[in-house]
Write an enzyme that holds these catalytic residues in place. Structure first.
Site, short mmCIF file in Angstrom:
data_model
loop_
_atom_site.label_atom_id
_atom_site.label_comp_id
_atom_site.label_asym_id
_atom_site.label_seq_id
_atom_site.Cartn_x
_atom_site.Cartn_y
_atom_site.Cartn_z
N HIS A 1 -13.51 -4.48 7.04
CA HIS A 1 -14.06 -4.19 5.72
C HIS A 1 -15.11 -3.08 5.74
O HIS A 1 -15.36 -2.45 4.73
CB HIS A 1 -14.71 -5.44 5.12
N GLU B 1 0.81 -1.23 0.00
CA GLU B 1 0.00 0.00 0.00
C GLU B 1 0.84 1.27 0.00
O GLU B 1 0.45 2.25 -0.61
CB GLU B 1 -0.97 0.02 1.19
#
Lengths: 339, 320
Positions: free
Chosen positions: B127, B58
């Protein structure tokens, strides 16, 4: 891999020597100004470890992108790249003539010269440098990225990710590790299991070069130039590890420890014999690069340059915009911005 | 007019901007394959140079966008799930947000960050987590959430053309919501709230799936209470002007946000109303937010998150 070897021309050696002397004098001036209370923030002196930065910066074009090492706050790298150093000294004094309008202290950028840096987040350099490399490759005009960092940065996950993507995409980046053996107090031998940090890059299939004597600016330059050439000609990234010596404490006012004990006097005495200016002067004399008079002139010119920069900073006013004026510059406008 | 699902409205904005401007590209994980449909098949038209997959890295993935934006490209970095951006908060919030201002407001950072969130899919904290509260505290970023297909296309288009870093966390709860979307390109303002339903008794701020809930409640109560429903759209900076001018009319406000109750948008707006418009209030401000606990997966979401019943109850309380 084809090894590219270089022999430095006399002109290139003169450039390196001159920049080394300039870097040394600017670094010492910063140290003394910090002690006098004339610099704002911290100062992390580069003294003793300036040869790598000079070699990294001296043969870059204005279009090449540089992320300097934070040690010495990048002055070594930047003045070698040929940028106007006066606004940086002013910035570090919090003045309105600073390169970032007095807002950045030493976390400056010179976007017009493609210099971006530095930051408190060690290893952050790998993040923008991935994008600089991506852009440079796509621009396809021979632009390269010089990504400078210390041994401490090699402990971060960012370094792994940046190396990985540069290898996957064969980006035109020179990853330049200035290994001075310390992250603040922590010794590299204790914090890393391998003898050379470059083995991490080797594992990602990046060509590596180790410069055992990073006190010798000419030796470092001989390693840097082929890496620049490889990147420029589409050959992808290189990882250079230059082993160098940090003469001073991590930052001014801090203790200077090895691990958690003071460094020994013997260590300082031995180090001073490997002063990069001393090493370069000995080599220059041995190779008859300069006369003594020319060397003296280089020192004098550098001292005058430093004095001009100090005067510029001292003569400049402190910036004091209102909160509303600052807030008006928080977001970039749609029109009238340049890249 | 033609109808499009929310997520396909995002896709159309990206596709049209990529056709218009070759400096626009997408970087993320599995954006070629299109884990979410907003990048599906764009690889066919734009190729691997502009639909770029990275490893699960990331910081370097964001770095590809951040560094290239400083070199004049207009990247869209897709974190897939919004909370994944939080793994590199230093880079996405602090370094990206401060870059332009701290360096003298000279070289802009034109990049879009995006990712999906949404409570109610039984996916638990990792999530589901809303991130706009976290990111709206990072000065220098724009944080926007469009909540209808029409707004999604206009906001993404404007964000790609804007010269600032824009974080757009979009909500999975409205991913397939359909609505009218013009085929031609258009922009909507990034810093303006939008009145979705005019009313006179109470102002209700709501975004994403909660906007749909608020509009349903407004329908249900229309014979008793006239609700003015406003979508804030911009979470940084906050359009207080639109909120306060509605409050002048209604004198009552309910702030609905799936973000945690503590320290987020609802808290900031409440504080500003108390500071700037205390005299306008005829009832205490009510906030309908997620309680300050990690979002549990499973069926507990249904009674922990804001829902139509909680919105109705808050509206009735302030109007009593």
């Amino acid at each position: 891999m084809t090894e590219i070897t270089v022999t430095l021309t006399k002109e290139q050696r003169i450039t390196l020597f001159r920049n080394l002397v300039r870097a040394d004098k600017f670094g010492k001036m910063m140290y003394s100004r910090m002690m006098q209370g004339k610099l704002i923030g911290f100062y992390h002196p580069a003294e003793g470890a300036i040869a790598p930065g000079v070699a990294a910066g001296s043969f870059l074009t204005n279009d090449d992108i540089l992320f300097p090492h934070h040690r010495g706050h990048g002055i070594t790298h930047m003045l070698s790249k040929g940028i106007d150093i006066e606004p940086y000294i002013a910035e570090h004094a919090g003045k309105s003539t600073g390169c970032c309008e007095g807002r950045a202290a030493w976390h400056y950028a010179y976007p017009d010269n493609n210099v971006f840096g530095t930051t408190a987040y060690i290893g952050h350099n790998f993040v923008p440098c991935t994008g600089f490399g991506w852009a440079a490759k796509r621009n396809n005009r021979g632009q390269i990225v010089m990504n400078c960092f210390g041994d401490g940065a090699m402990g971060t996950g960012r370094s792994h990710e940046g190396l990985l993507l540069s290898s996957n995409w064969q980006l035109p980046i020179v990853h330049f590790c200035e290994n001075n053996g310390f992250a603040i107090f922590a010794e590299v031998e204790e914090m890393h299991p391998t003898a050379h940090l470059s083995t991490i890059a080797e594992g990602l299939n990046i060509p590596t070069t180790i410069v055992e004597d990073g006190q010798d600016v000419f030796a470092v330059a001989e390693a840097v130039m082929p890496a620049i050439e490889r990147a420029r000609s589409g050959g992808g990234p290189t990882f250079i590890e230059a082993k160098c010596l940090r003469f001073k404490e991590h930052d001014i006012g801090n203790r200077d420890l090895r691990g958690w004990k003071p460094r020994e006097q013997d260590e300082y005495d031995a180090m001073l014999k490997r002063d990069p200016v001393l090493v370069a002067t000995e080599r220059a004399r041995a190779e008859s690069l300069f006369t003594d008079g020319e060397i003296e002139k280089i020192h004098e010119d550098a001292e005058q340059e430093v004095a001009r920069a100090v005067k510029f900073a001292d003569d400049s006013p402190v910036e004091s915009p209102t909160e509303a004026e600052l807030m008006a510059t928080l977001y970039a406008p749609r029109d009238g911005v340049s890249f | 007019m033609r109808e499009l699902a929310y997520v396909n409205a995002i896709r159309e904005a990206i596709q049209q901007e990529m056709r218009r401007d070759e400096t626009v590209f997408v970087v993320g994980q599995d954006v070629r394959g299109g884990v979410y449909p907003h990048t599906l098949d764009l690889i066919e038209e734009f190729g691997e140079e502009r639909i770029v997959d990275t490893p699960i890295s990331e910081s370097a993935m964001h770095g590809t966008a951040f560094g290239s934006a400083l070199q004049g490209y207009r990247p869209i970095v897709d974190f897939m799930f919004a909370s994944t951006a939080m793994t590199v908060f230093t880079e996405t919030a602090i370094m990206t947000g401060q870059q332009y201002f701290l360096h003298g407001s000279k070289r802009p950072v034109p990049l879009v960050m995006t990712g999906a969130w949404g409570i109610g899919k039984r996916t638990a904290n990792d999530h589901a987590m809303p991130i706009h509260g976290y990111y709206s505290r990072a000065p220098g970023l724009r944080v926007v959430i469009p909540s209808t297909p029409y707004d999604a296309k206009g906001i993404f288009t404007a964000a790609i053309r804007d010269n600032n870093p824009v974080m757009i966390p979009w909500c999975t709860g409205i991913m397939m919501l359909k609505g009218d979307v013009p085929e031609e390109s258009y922009e909507l303002p990034l810093d303006k709230a939008s009145v979705k339903r005019a009313g006179s008794d109470v102002t209700v701020l709501a975004n994403s799936e909660q906007l749909q809930f608020a509009l349903k409640v407004a329908d249900k109560l229309s014979d008793e209470i006239s609700m003015e429903v406003i979508d804030p759209i911009s979470f940084s900076p906050i359009d207080m002007e639109t909120i306060l001018s509605s409050l002048e009319k209604t004198n009552r406000i309910v702030i609905v946000d799936e973000d945690w109750e503590s320290g987020g948008f609802a808290a900031t707006v409440s504080a500003r109303i108390v500071e700037q418009a205390f005299d306008l209030l005829d009832a205490p401000i009510q906030r309908v937010c997620f309680p300050n606990m990690p979002i549990p997966g499973g069926y507990m979401e249904d009674y922990l998150r804001p829902n139509p019943e909680k919105i109705e109850s808050a509206v009735r309380y302030v109007c009593a």
